[in-house]
Write a protein that holds these residues in place. Structure first.
Motif, short mmCIF file in Angstrom:
data_model
loop_
_atom_site.label_atom_id
_atom_site.label_comp_id
_atom_site.label_asym_id
_atom_site.label_seq_id
_atom_site.Cartn_x
_atom_site.Cartn_y
_atom_site.Cartn_z
N GLN A 22 33.51 3.76 44.02
CA GLN A 22 32.85 3.49 42.65
C GLN A 22 33.49 2.48 41.88
OE1 GLN A 22 29.91 5.57 41.59
NE2 GLN A 22 29.81 3.75 40.40
N LYS A 23 34.80 2.51 41.76
CA LYS A 23 35.60 1.65 41.00
C LYS A 23 35.24 0.14 41.49
CE LYS A 23 39.44 4.45 39.54
NZ LYS A 23 40.73 5.00 40.15
N TRP A 24 35.27 -0.05 42.85
CA TRP A 24 35.25 -1.25 43.51
C TRP A 24 33.93 -1.87 43.22
CZ3 TRP A 24 36.92 -0.09 49.27
CH2 TRP A 24 38.36 0.12 49.04
N GLU A 25 32.76 -0.73 42.97
CA GLU A 25 31.38 -1.29 42.80
C GLU A 25 31.49 -1.66 41.22
OE1 GLU A 25 28.56 2.09 43.50
OE2 GLU A 25 29.28 2.30 45.42
N THR A 26 32.10 -1.13 40.32
CA THR A 26 32.10 -1.24 38.87
C THR A 26 32.62 -2.64 38.64
OG1 THR A 26 32.26 0.99 38.60
CG2 THR A 26 32.75 -0.55 36.69
N ASN A 27 33.64 -3.02 39.63
CA ASN A 27 34.49 -4.28 39.65
C ASN A 27 33.62 -5.51 39.99
OD1 ASN A 27 36.41 -2.81 38.35
ND2 ASN A 27 37.76 -2.61 40.09
N GLY A 28 32.71 -5.13 40.87
CA GLY A 28 31.81 -6.02 41.68
C GLY A 28 32.25 -6.46 42.97
N ALA A 29 33.45 -5.72 43.52
CA ALA A 29 33.97 -6.04 44.70
C ALA A 29 32.88 -5.84 45.78
CB ALA A 29 35.01 -5.31 44.90
N PHE A 30 32.04 -4.84 45.80
CA PHE A 30 31.08 -4.50 46.69
C PHE A 30 29.85 -3.89 45.80
CE2 PHE A 30 35.03 -3.94 48.93
CZ PHE A 30 34.84 -4.48 50.01
N VAL A 31 28.69 -4.64 46.28
CA VAL A 31 27.36 -4.23 45.34
C VAL A 31 26.44 -3.60 46.54
CG1 VAL A 31 25.58 -5.15 44.02
CG2 VAL A 31 27.67 -6.37 43.89
N PRO A 32 26.37 -2.25 46.13
CA PRO A 32 25.36 -1.33 46.86
C PRO A 32 23.85 -1.88 46.88
CG PRO A 32 26.02 -0.09 45.34
CD PRO A 32 26.75 -1.17 45.03
#
Length: 409
Positions: A22-32
Motif C-alpha cells: 500500500q505504501k509503494w502504491e501511495t509513493n507511485g512505485a507500483f500503480v494497480p
C-alpha cells in the motif's frame, strides 16, 4: 505466464506485507488496476522490471521438467517425517535405500505408502552408517534447528555434539556421499546471531565439502499453494566441487492458490476428496462465522474483538494469525502442526471449520493416494512438519541435473 497478478499475490512474491505494498502504491512505485469487483491487480507486462516477476516470465521450468537421471542415483534420508522430501526427490529420480525417522506414526505412513522403502524407526544417534561408505550418491535430512556450544573459537564439528545436525554431519563423514543436502526453517540463517549457520559452514568445510551459498526458497514459486519458506543447504564433495556447477531451480510461471489446491485444475485432476478434520467448539464457530474470506480478528465487530482477544487486544503487533480465515484466491499461510490453534488459525475459506486432513495434504502438494497413519492430531502434525512435495521435486530436479554433470565427468 498469466497476464495479470492480484495485489495480494504480488505482495507474496515480493515478500512484503499488504501494508508495505500500500505504501509503494501511495509513493507511485507500483500503480494497480481495479477489477469490476473492486479488487486490485497488476498487469504482468508493467512489472517486467521487477526481478522476481521477470524470473517467472523467463523461467526454464518446462526445460527443467525434462531432466532425467542418467542412471539410478542412490539416496539416504534422515529425519524423513511423513515423506514430503523423500517423495519429491523420488519423483525427481532418486532411489532411496534407507530412510530414518524416530516418530512411529510417520514410519507407519512411509511404510504403508512405499512398502519397498527400507524405513528404520530408531534414534539416529544409535545408527552406524559405515556400511554405506562410498556406496551412496546422496544424503539428505531436515535436521531440527538447535543452538551449538561454541567451545572452540571457530565453532566446528565438535561444537555441534549433542545436536541432530551433528548426526547429519556424522552420517556425511561415515558415508562420504558425492553431495548432501540439509533443509531447515528460514530462521536458521539468523539463529543465535548467525553463529549457528557459521558453525554449520565450518563443519561442512571440515568434512571436506564445498557449501553452495545457502538459499531460502519460497514454496509459492514452485507450484505449492502455501507461503512456506525453507533454507536449503547443498554441499558437494571437494574432489568434485570445482568441476561442476549447481543451479537452483527456476520458478514456475504463476502462483498457485487454495483454489488450485481444493478444486480440479492444474495441480489436481479432481476436487479435494472428503476426509476427517477437527471441528470448532460452538462458541468459537460463532466468532469465526463473522470473519470474511481472507480476514482476521480485526474484521470482527469491536465488542467481539475485545472478548475473543482478551488481554491480547491491547498489546502491540498485528497478531494476523488470530481468527484467520484463508482466501481461495491466495496461497495458504504456512501450515502449522494443528489447524485450529488460536495464534495460528487456519479456517477454511468458505466454510466455518478448520481445514481437513486432505486439504492440509493438498496444501503441502501430497498426492491424494498418500495416506497418513495415527490419530487425527498426529496426521495434522506429520503433514504440517513436511517439506512440500513440489518444492522437494523442484530442488530434486536441480540435484539430478548436478548428478548428471558429475556422471559425465
Amino acid at each position: 505466464m498469466q497476464k495479470i497478478i492480484s495485489a495480494s499475490n504480488f505482495a507474496d512474491i515480493m515478500g512484503v506485507s499488504k501494508a508495505t505494498l500500500q505504501k509503494w502504491e501511495t509513493n507511485g512505485a507500483f500503480v494497480p488496476s481495479i477489477d469490476p469487483a473492486g479488487r486490485k491487480f497488476f498487469y504482468v507486462e508493467k512489472l517486467l522490471g521487477v526481478p522476481e516477476i521477470s524470473d517467472m516470465v523467463q523461467s526454464s521450468w518446462e526445460e527443467e521438467m525434462q531432466v532425467n537421471p542418467l542412471r539410478s542415483y542412490t539416496s539416504i534420508e534422515l529425519f524423513a517425517g511423513a515423506g514430503g522430501l523423500a517423495l519429491g526427490l523420488e519423483k525427481a529420480g532418486f532411489s532411496h535405500i534407507l530412510l530414518n525417522e524416530i516418530d512411529h506414526d510417520a514410519c507407519v505412513t512411509l511404510q504403508y505408502n512405499r512398502p519397498e522403502w527400507r524405513v528404520v524407526e530408531q534414534d539416529v544417534r544409535t545408527i552406524s552408517f559405515k556400511q554405506f561408505n562410498g556406496k551412496v550418491d546422496f544424503l539428505s535430512g531436515g535436521f531440527p534447528c538447535q543452538a551449538f556450544s561454541y567451545a572452540g573459537k571457530q565453532g566446528g564439528f565438535n561444537d555441534t555434539r549433542g545436536t541432530l545436525f551433528f548426526e547429519l554431519a556424522r552420517a556425511v563423514k561415515e558415508i562420504q556421499p558425492k553431495v548432501f543436502m540439509g533443509e531447515n526453517v528460514k530462521g536458521l540463517a539468523a539463529h543465535d546471531g548467525g553463529r549457528t549457520l557459521e558453525t554449520i559452514r565450518n563443519t561442512i568445510a571440515e568434512l571436506g565439502y564445498t557449501l553452495i551459498e545457502p538459499r531460502v526458497l519460497k514454496a509459492i514459486f514452485y507450484q505449492v499453494p502455501q507461503k512456506r519458506e525453507r533454507l536449503i543447504l547443498v554441499a558437494i564433495r571437494n574432489d568434485i566441487a570445482d568441476k561442476v556447477q549447481f543451479k537452483w531451480p527456476d520458478p514456475y510461471h504463476r502462483i498457485m492458490t487454495l483454489r488450485d489446491a481444493f478444486f480440479k485444475g492444474e495441480l489436481y485432476d479432481t476436487d479435494v476428496p472428503p476426509s476427517e478434520g477437527q471441528t470448532y467448539p460452538l462458541k468459537k464457530q460463532k466468532v469465526m462465522e463473522l470473519v470474511p474470506m481472507g480476514g482476521y480478528w480485526r474484521d470482527l465487530p469491536l465488542d467481539v474483538q475485545k472478548e475473543y482477544m482478551g488481554g491480547s487486544f491491547e498489546l502491540e503487533g498485528g497478531k494476523t494469525g488470530m481468527a484467520r480465515r484463508l482466501s481461495l484466491d491466495e496461497p495458504s499461510l504456512t501450515l502449522t502442526c494443528a489447524p485450529a490453534q488460536k495464534q495460528t488459525e487456519r479456517c477454511h475459506p468458505t466454510e466455518t471449520r478448520p481445514l481437513t486432513v486432505r486439504e492440509y495434504a493438498r496444501i503441502q502438494t501430497f498426492p491424494d493416494e498418500w495416506k497418513f497413519a495415527g490419530t487425527l492430531s498426529s496426521q495434522y502434525k506429520q503433514i504440517g512438519n513436511a517439506v512440500p512435495v513440489n518444492l522437494a521435486y523442484a530442488v530434486g530436479r536441480s540435484l539430478i541435473r548436478l548428478f548428471n554433470d558429475i556422471e559425465s565427468l
